[in-house]
Scaffold this motif. Structure first.
Motif, PDB file in Angstrom:
ATOM      1  N   GLU A  40       0.736  -1.262   0.042  1.00 59.44           N
ATOM      2  CA  GLU A  40       0.157   0.093   0.003  1.00 59.44           C
ATOM      3  C   GLU A  40       0.775   1.149  -0.103  1.00 59.44           C
ATOM      4  O   GLU A  40       1.747   1.526   0.782  1.00 59.44           O
ATOM      5  CB  GLU A  40      -0.912  -0.076   1.124  1.00 59.44           C
ATOM      6  N   ASN A  46      -6.691   4.223   2.800  1.00 56.84           N
ATOM      7  CA  ASN A  46      -6.878   5.691   3.054  1.00 56.84           C
ATOM      8  C   ASN A  46      -7.767   6.185   1.698  1.00 56.84           C
ATOM      9  O   ASN A  46      -8.277   7.134   1.605  1.00 56.84           O
ATOM     10  CB  ASN A  46      -5.324   6.269   2.738  1.00 56.84           C
ATOM     11  N   THR A  49     -12.176   3.276   0.375  1.00 54.47           N
ATOM     12  CA  THR A  49     -12.691   2.447   1.634  1.00 54.47           C
ATOM     13  C   THR A  49     -13.190   3.310   2.632  1.00 54.47           C
ATOM     14  O   THR A  49     -14.144   3.206   3.046  1.00 54.47           O
ATOM     15  CB  THR A  49     -11.464   1.349   1.961  1.00 54.47           C
ATOM     16  N   ALA A  53     -19.919   5.517   2.297  1.00 56.77           N
ATOM     17  CA  ALA A  53     -21.318   5.661   3.117  1.00 56.77           C
ATOM     18  C   ALA A  53     -21.429   4.183   3.812  1.00 56.77           C
ATOM     19  O   ALA A  53     -22.195   4.493   5.111  1.00 56.77           O
ATOM     20  CB  ALA A  53     -22.412   6.018   2.484  1.00 56.77           C
ATOM     21  N   ALA A  54     -20.960   3.363   3.335  1.00 58.33           N
ATOM     22  CA  ALA A  54     -20.898   1.810   4.040  1.00 58.33           C
ATOM     23  C   ALA A  54     -22.100   1.143   4.556  1.00 58.33           C
ATOM     24  O   ALA A  54     -22.081   0.582   5.571  1.00 58.33           O
ATOM     25  CB  ALA A  54     -19.847   2.071   5.499  1.00 58.33           C
ATOM     26  N   LEU A  55     -23.044   1.419   3.553  1.00 55.66           N
ATOM     27  CA  LEU A  55     -24.340   0.418   3.476  1.00 55.66           C
ATOM     28  C   LEU A  55     -23.624  -0.991   3.453  1.00 55.66           C
ATOM     29  O   LEU A  55     -23.052  -1.068   2.184  1.00 55.66           O
ATOM     30  CB  LEU A  55     -25.169   0.886   2.741  1.00 55.66           C
ATOM     31  N   VAL A 179       3.914   0.401  -5.604  1.00 50.38           N
ATOM     32  CA  VAL A 179       4.250  -0.535  -6.836  1.00 50.38           C
ATOM     33  C   VAL A 179       4.339   0.458  -8.079  1.00 50.38           C
ATOM     34  O   VAL A 179       3.344   1.186  -8.483  1.00 50.38           O
ATOM     35  CB  VAL A 179       2.982  -1.488  -6.969  1.00 50.38           C
ATOM     36  N   CYS A 351     -15.576  -1.987  -8.406  1.00 50.98           N
ATOM     37  CA  CYS A 351     -16.464  -2.520  -7.239  1.00 50.98           C
ATOM     38  C   CYS A 351     -17.951  -1.786  -7.284  1.00 50.98           C
ATOM     39  O   CYS A 351     -18.810  -2.477  -6.738  1.00 50.98           O
ATOM     40  CB  CYS A 351     -15.827  -1.817  -6.149  1.00 50.98           C
ATOM     41  N   GLY A 353     -19.445   0.430  -6.659  1.00 55.82           N
ATOM     42  CA  GLY A 353     -19.935   1.200  -5.636  1.00 55.82           C
ATOM     43  C   GLY A 353     -20.484   0.436  -4.460  1.00 55.82           C
ATOM     44  O   GLY A 353     -21.151   0.785  -3.727  1.00 55.82           O
ATOM     45  N   ALA A 354     -20.012  -0.932  -4.503  1.00 57.67           N
ATOM     46  CA  ALA A 354     -20.709  -2.017  -3.563  1.00 57.67           C
ATOM     47  C   ALA A 354     -19.472  -2.679  -2.749  1.00 57.67           C
ATOM     48  O   ALA A 354     -19.775  -3.615  -2.052  1.00 57.67           O
ATOM     49  CB  ALA A 354     -21.550  -2.811  -4.064  1.00 57.67           C
ATOM     50  N   GLY A 355     -18.541  -2.055  -2.832  1.00 57.75           N
ATOM     51  CA  GLY A 355     -17.216  -2.825  -2.196  1.00 57.75           C
ATOM     52  C   GLY A 355     -17.058  -3.352  -0.918  1.00 57.75           C
ATOM     53  O   GLY A 355     -16.519  -4.112  -0.446  1.00 57.75           O
ATOM     54  N   ILE A 356     -17.801  -2.374  -0.257  1.00 59.36           N
ATOM     55  CA  ILE A 356     -17.794  -2.481   1.316  1.00 59.36           C
ATOM     56  C   ILE A 356     -18.887  -3.654   1.492  1.00 59.36           C
ATOM     57  O   ILE A 356     -18.532  -4.655   2.481  1.00 59.36           O
ATOM     58  CB  ILE A 356     -18.392  -1.395   2.038  1.00 59.36           C
ATOM     59  N   SER A 357     -19.835  -3.661   1.008  1.00 57.49           N
ATOM     60  CA  SER A 357     -20.905  -4.874   0.955  1.00 57.49           C
ATOM     61  C   SER A 357     -20.415  -6.204   0.774  1.00 57.49           C
ATOM     62  O   SER A 357     -20.481  -7.152   1.290  1.00 57.49           O
ATOM     63  CB  SER A 357     -21.948  -4.938   0.316  1.00 57.49           C
TER      64      SER A 357
HETATM   65  C1  LIG Z   1     -18.376   8.351  -1.547  1.00 60.42           C
HETATM   66  C2  LIG Z   1     -18.233   6.858  -1.412  1.00 60.42           C
HETATM   67  C3  LIG Z   1     -19.581   6.127  -0.953  1.00 60.42           C
HETATM   68  C4  LIG Z   1     -19.596   4.912  -1.077  1.00 60.42           C
HETATM   69  N1  LIG Z   1     -20.661   4.023  -0.239  1.00 60.42           N
HETATM   70  C5  LIG Z   1     -20.617   2.686  -0.141  1.00 60.42           C
HETATM   71  C6  LIG Z   1     -21.618   2.001   0.410  1.00 60.42           C
HETATM   72  O1  LIG Z   1     -22.508   2.642   1.018  1.00 60.42           O
HETATM   73  N2  LIG Z   1     -21.543   0.549   0.384  1.00 60.42           N
HETATM   74  C7  LIG Z   1     -20.665  -0.105  -0.390  1.00 60.42           C
HETATM   75  O2  LIG Z   1     -20.654  -1.274  -0.197  1.00 60.42           O
HETATM   76  N3  LIG Z   1     -19.694   0.800  -0.981  1.00 60.42           N
HETATM   77  C8  LIG Z   1     -19.622   2.102  -1.057  1.00 60.42           C
HETATM   78  N4  LIG Z   1     -18.638   2.623  -1.860  1.00 60.42           N
HETATM   79  C9  LIG Z   1     -17.446   2.069  -2.437  1.00 60.42           C
HETATM   80  C10 LIG Z   1     -16.363   1.351  -1.737  1.00 60.42           C
HETATM   81  O3  LIG Z   1     -15.608   2.183  -0.889  1.00 60.42           O
HETATM   82  C11 LIG Z   1     -15.447   0.705  -2.516  1.00 60.42           C
HETATM   83  O4  LIG Z   1     -16.176  -0.252  -3.398  1.00 60.42           O
HETATM   84  C12 LIG Z   1     -14.309  -0.136  -1.845  1.00 60.42           C
HETATM   85  O5  LIG Z   1     -13.639   0.868  -1.080  1.00 60.42           O
HETATM   86  C13 LIG Z   1     -13.229  -0.489  -3.021  1.00 60.42           C
HETATM   87  O6  LIG Z   1     -12.106  -0.936  -2.347  1.00 60.42           O
HETATM   88  P1  LIG Z   1     -10.838  -1.205  -2.789  1.00 60.42           P
HETATM   89  O7  LIG Z   1      -9.888  -1.894  -1.911  1.00 60.42           O
HETATM   90  O8  LIG Z   1     -11.222  -1.685  -4.212  1.00 60.42           O
HETATM   91  O9  LIG Z   1     -10.264   0.259  -3.303  1.00 60.42           O
HETATM   92  P2  LIG Z   1      -9.415   1.579  -2.284  1.00 60.42           P
HETATM   93  O10 LIG Z   1     -10.007   1.538  -1.227  1.00 60.42           O
HETATM   94  O11 LIG Z   1      -9.358   2.593  -3.258  1.00 60.42           O
HETATM   95  O12 LIG Z   1      -7.984   0.808  -2.216  1.00 60.42           O
HETATM   96  C14 LIG Z   1      -7.279   0.741  -3.266  1.00 60.42           C
HETATM   97  C15 LIG Z   1      -5.751   0.938  -2.610  1.00 60.42           C
HETATM   98  O13 LIG Z   1      -4.995   0.808  -3.417  1.00 60.42           O
HETATM   99  C16 LIG Z   1      -3.680   1.743  -3.435  1.00 60.42           C
HETATM  100  N5  LIG Z   1      -2.641   1.712  -4.572  1.00 60.42           N
HETATM  101  C17 LIG Z   1      -3.359   2.470  -5.697  1.00 60.42           C
HETATM  102  N6  LIG Z   1      -2.162   2.345  -6.356  1.00 60.42           N
HETATM  103  C18 LIG Z   1      -1.042   1.744  -5.925  1.00 60.42           C
HETATM  104  C19 LIG Z   1       0.338   1.684  -6.286  1.00 60.42           C
HETATM  105  N7  LIG Z   1       0.906   1.878  -7.279  1.00 60.42           N
HETATM  106  N8  LIG Z   1       1.258   1.021  -5.225  1.00 60.42           N
HETATM  107  C20 LIG Z   1       0.480   0.683  -3.830  1.00 60.42           C
HETATM  108  N9  LIG Z   1      -0.687   0.963  -3.625  1.00 60.42           N
HETATM  109  C21 LIG Z   1      -1.760   1.646  -4.599  1.00 60.42           C
HETATM  110  C22 LIG Z   1      -4.303   2.836  -2.753  1.00 60.42           C
HETATM  111  O14 LIG Z   1      -3.734   3.971  -2.159  1.00 60.42           O
HETATM  112  C23 LIG Z   1      -5.549   2.473  -2.082  1.00 60.42           C
HETATM  113  O15 LIG Z   1      -5.321   2.381  -0.852  1.00 60.42           O
HETATM  114  C24 LIG Z   1     -18.717   4.080  -1.739  1.00 60.42           C
HETATM  115  C25 LIG Z   1     -17.421   4.736  -2.266  1.00 60.42           C
HETATM  116  C26 LIG Z   1     -17.431   6.282  -2.229  1.00 60.42           C
HETATM  117  C27 LIG Z   1     -16.413   6.895  -2.893  1.00 60.42           C
END
Ligand SMILES: Cc1cc2nc3c(=O)[nH]c(=O)nc-3n(C[C@H](O)[C@H](O)[C@H](O)COP(=O)(O)OP(=O)(O)OC[C@H]3O[C@@H](n4cnc5c(N)ncnc54)[C@H](O)[C@@H]3O)c2cc1C
Length: 411
Positions: A40, A46, A49, A53-55, A179, A351, A353-357
Motif C-alpha cells: 500500500e 486511505n 474505503t 457511506a458503508a451501507l 508499486v 467495485c 459502488g458496492a465494495g464494502i458490502s
Molecule cells: C463516496 C463513496 C460512498 C460509497 N458508499 C458505499 C456504500 O455505501 N456501500 C458499499 O458497499 N460501498 C460503497 N462505496 C464503495 C467502496 O468504498 C469501494 O467499493 C471500496 O472501498 C473499494 O475498495 P478497494 O480496496 O477496491 O479500493 P481502495 O479503498 O481505493 O483501495 C485501493 C488502494 O490501492 C492503493 N494503491 C493504488 N495504486 C497503488 C500503487 N501503485 N502502489 C501501492 N498501492 C496503490 C491505494 O492507495 C488504495 O489504498 C462508496 C465509495 C465512495 C467513494
C-alpha cells in the motif's frame, strides 16, 4: 556495492484497501504458512474505503452479489471473536421506498429475492414508517418494504479489522510502498517492482481501486471499469434524525440516506456523474479536486425531486461533504477475476459502488483462486472479457461508466 536479494512470496497484492486486506485475511486464514504481501503506497484504507457511506446491503436485485455480502457479515462475526472487539455494526434495517409503478414492481421482486435467501422482510404501513423515520414524507409513496437485518458500518474499521486479523495470521502488510510496475515474463505475471525493490510471487493481485487499469494496461489488458465520483453530505444534527432510524433507499429520487449520530447522511446520483482517467488521479486522493462547491450545484439539480421525500433538505444545514472514486462499469456489475491472457494475474476491481458490502465474498473468492482452489462464488457476470476490447482511458468509455452511475436507482 551490496546486491539486494529479490524477495519471493506466494502471493503479492497491489493495494491495501478493503479488497486487498480482505484477500490477505482469507488467504492467511485458509493457507497457514503461505506468504502473502500487501503493498500500500499510502496508509491502509486511505482511499475509497475510508470514504464509503458503508451501507452493507445484502439483498439486491443483482442476485449474484448477495452471497458475497452474506460472507462479509460472516467474516465480521469471526473477526470480532478473533480480536475480542466489536465492530459496532449498526443493524437498523433498510427501508425500500417505492413511489412509482416501476419501483413497486422492483420492490416486489426484491422481496422475492429476500425470501429466496431467507432474509427477513415485510411490507410496512405509512403510519409505522412515519414513526420509524420522522424525516421521511410518505404521502406520495405507494409501498414500503423493510428488511430489518440490514446494517451499515464504519468502513475504515471493516478494512482495518481485515488487516489486523490478516496480520495476526501471518500476512505481511506494508504501508508506504509504491508499486511501479508488474513484472511479466512472456505471458506470466511473476511479481512487481516497487520503490523498495522487486518482489517475486506465484500470484499477483491487482486491488488498486481507481488506479487498477494502469496495472492491467501493463499486461496489455484494457480493464473494464472507470473511476466515477460518488458524493454525499452529512446534515447538522436534528431531532428528526433518530440515531437508530433505518437506512432509506429512494429509487424514485435516485437517493439513499442513513442515520449518522443524530444527523442524516444522504447521497444522490447526480444528472451527470464525473468520471476521470485513472492516469489523472493523484496518488493521494485528498489532492483530487472532487468539487469546487462541495457538490452543491449537483445537489441543486435534483433537490426538488429529493424534497418530495425529504422536504427538510431545503433548510437543513449541511455540515460535511464527502466524495471519492468507485470503479464503475456500464452494467453496474463488478469487474473482477482472472486477467485474460496472462497467467497468475488477478484483478479484484470494478467495485460498482458496492465494495464494502461485497468485501467478504471478494476476499474469500480471490484467496481461494490464488491458492489454486475453485472460486466458491459465481463470477460469470463479473467477467473481465465481457465488454470485448475496451480502452479504459478513453473518453467514450469513461462517459459510458459515468452514465451507469447517473442512471443507477438501487442502493
Ligand atoms: C463516496 C463513496 C460512498 C460509497 N458508499 C458505499 C456504500 O455505501 N456501500 C458499499 O458497499 N460501498 C460503497 N462505496 C464503495 C467502496 O468504498 C469501494 O467499493 C471500496 O472501498 C473499494 O475498495 P478497494 O480496496 O477496491 O479500493 P481502495 O479503498 O481505493 O483501495 C485501493 C488502494 O490501492 C492503493 N494503491 C493504488 N495504486 C497503488 C500503487 N501503485 N502502489 C501501492 N498501492 C496503490 C491505494 O492507495 C488504495 O489504498 C462508496 C465509495 C465512495 C467513494
Amino acid at each position: 556495492m551490496v546486491t539486494q536479494l529479490a524477495e519471493k512470496a506466494d502471493a503479492v497484492i497491489i493495494g491495501g484497501g478493503v479488497f486487498g486486506c480482505a484477500i490477505a485475511y482469507y488467504y492467511t486464514k485458509n493457507n497457514p504458512g503461505k506468504k502473502i504481501i500487501v503493498l500500500e503506497r499510502n496508509e491502509i484504507c486511505n482511499s475509497a474505503t475510508s470514504r464509503a457511506a458503508a451501507l452493507v446491503t445484502r439483498i439486491r436485485s443483482k442476485k449474484h452479489f448477495v452471497p458475497l455480502s452474506y460472507e462479509t457479515y460472516h467474516a465480521i462475526a469471526e473477526m470480532e471473536k478473533q480480536l475480542g472487539e466489536s465492530m459496532d455494526m449498526k443493524k437498523v434495517g433498510v427501508l425500500h421506498v417505492a413511489a412509482s409503478e416501476s419501483s413497486v414492481a422492483a420492490l416486489d421482486e426484491l422481496m422475492n429475492v429476500a425470501s429466496a435467501f431467507n432474509e427477513p422482510a415485510e411490507y410496512l404501513s405509512q403510519e409505522t414508517v412515519r414513526n420509524k423515520v420522522p424525516w421521511l414524507k410518505t404521502d406520495e409513496v405507494l409501498k414500503f418494504g423493510f428488511m430489518p437485518g440490514e446494517s451499515y458500518c464504519d468502513p475504515y474499521l471493516l478494512g482495518t479489522f481485515f488487516e489486523r486479523c490478516a496480520k495476526m495470521q501471518g500476512a505481511d502488510i506494508r504501508q508506504g510502498i509504491e508499486v511501479n510496475e508488474l513484472l511479466i515474463e512472456e505471458d506470466n505475471a511473476v511479481g512487481v517492482s516497487t520503490n523498495a525493490g522487486n518482489i517475486f510471487a506465484d500470484s499477483v493481485v491487482i486491488a488498486a481501486g481507481a488506479w487498477s487499469p494502469i496495472f492491467a494496461a501493463q499486461a496489455c489488458v484494457g480493464l473494464p471499469m472507470a473511476p466515477v465520483r460518488s458524493q454525499y453530505w452529512i446534515t447538522e444534527r436534528n431531532d428528526i434524525f433518530p440515531v437508530d432510524s433505518s437506512i432509506v433507499l429512494l429509487p424514485d429520487a435516485q437517493a439513499y440516506a442513513r442515520p449518522e449520530g443524530g444527523a442524516l447522511l444522504f447521497g444522490i446520483r447526480e444528472k451527470k456523474s464525473m468520471s476521470v482517467s485513472p492516469k489523472e488521479i493523484p496518488a493521494d486522493i485528498s489532492d483530487f479536486p472532487f468539487s469546487n462547491d462541495k457538490g452543491i450545484s449537483d445537489l441543486s439539480e435534483v433537490i426538488d425531486n429529493l424534497a418530495r421525500f425529504f422536504p427538510a433538505v431545503y433548510d437543513i444545514g449541511l455540515k460535511f461533504y464527502i466524495a471519492g472514486f468507485s470503479g464503475y462499469t456500464p452494467d453496474n456489475n463488478l469487474s473482477m477475476g482472472i486477467v485474460p491472457g496472462i497467467k497468475n494475474l488477478y484483478a479484484a476491481t470494478g467495485c460498482a459502488g458496492a465494495g464494502i458490502s461485497v468485501a467478504g465474498g471478494v476476499g474469500l473468492a480471490f484467496a481461494e483462486m490464488i491458492a489454486g482452489k475453485p472460486n466458491p462464488f459465481d463470477f460469470t457476470e463479473f467477467d473481465i472479457s465481457r465488454f470485448g476490447n475496451v480502452d479504459p482511458f478513453g473518453k467514450e468509455w469513461l462517459e459510458k461508466c459515468a452514465l451507469a452511475r447517473s442512471q443507477k436507482r438501487s442502493g
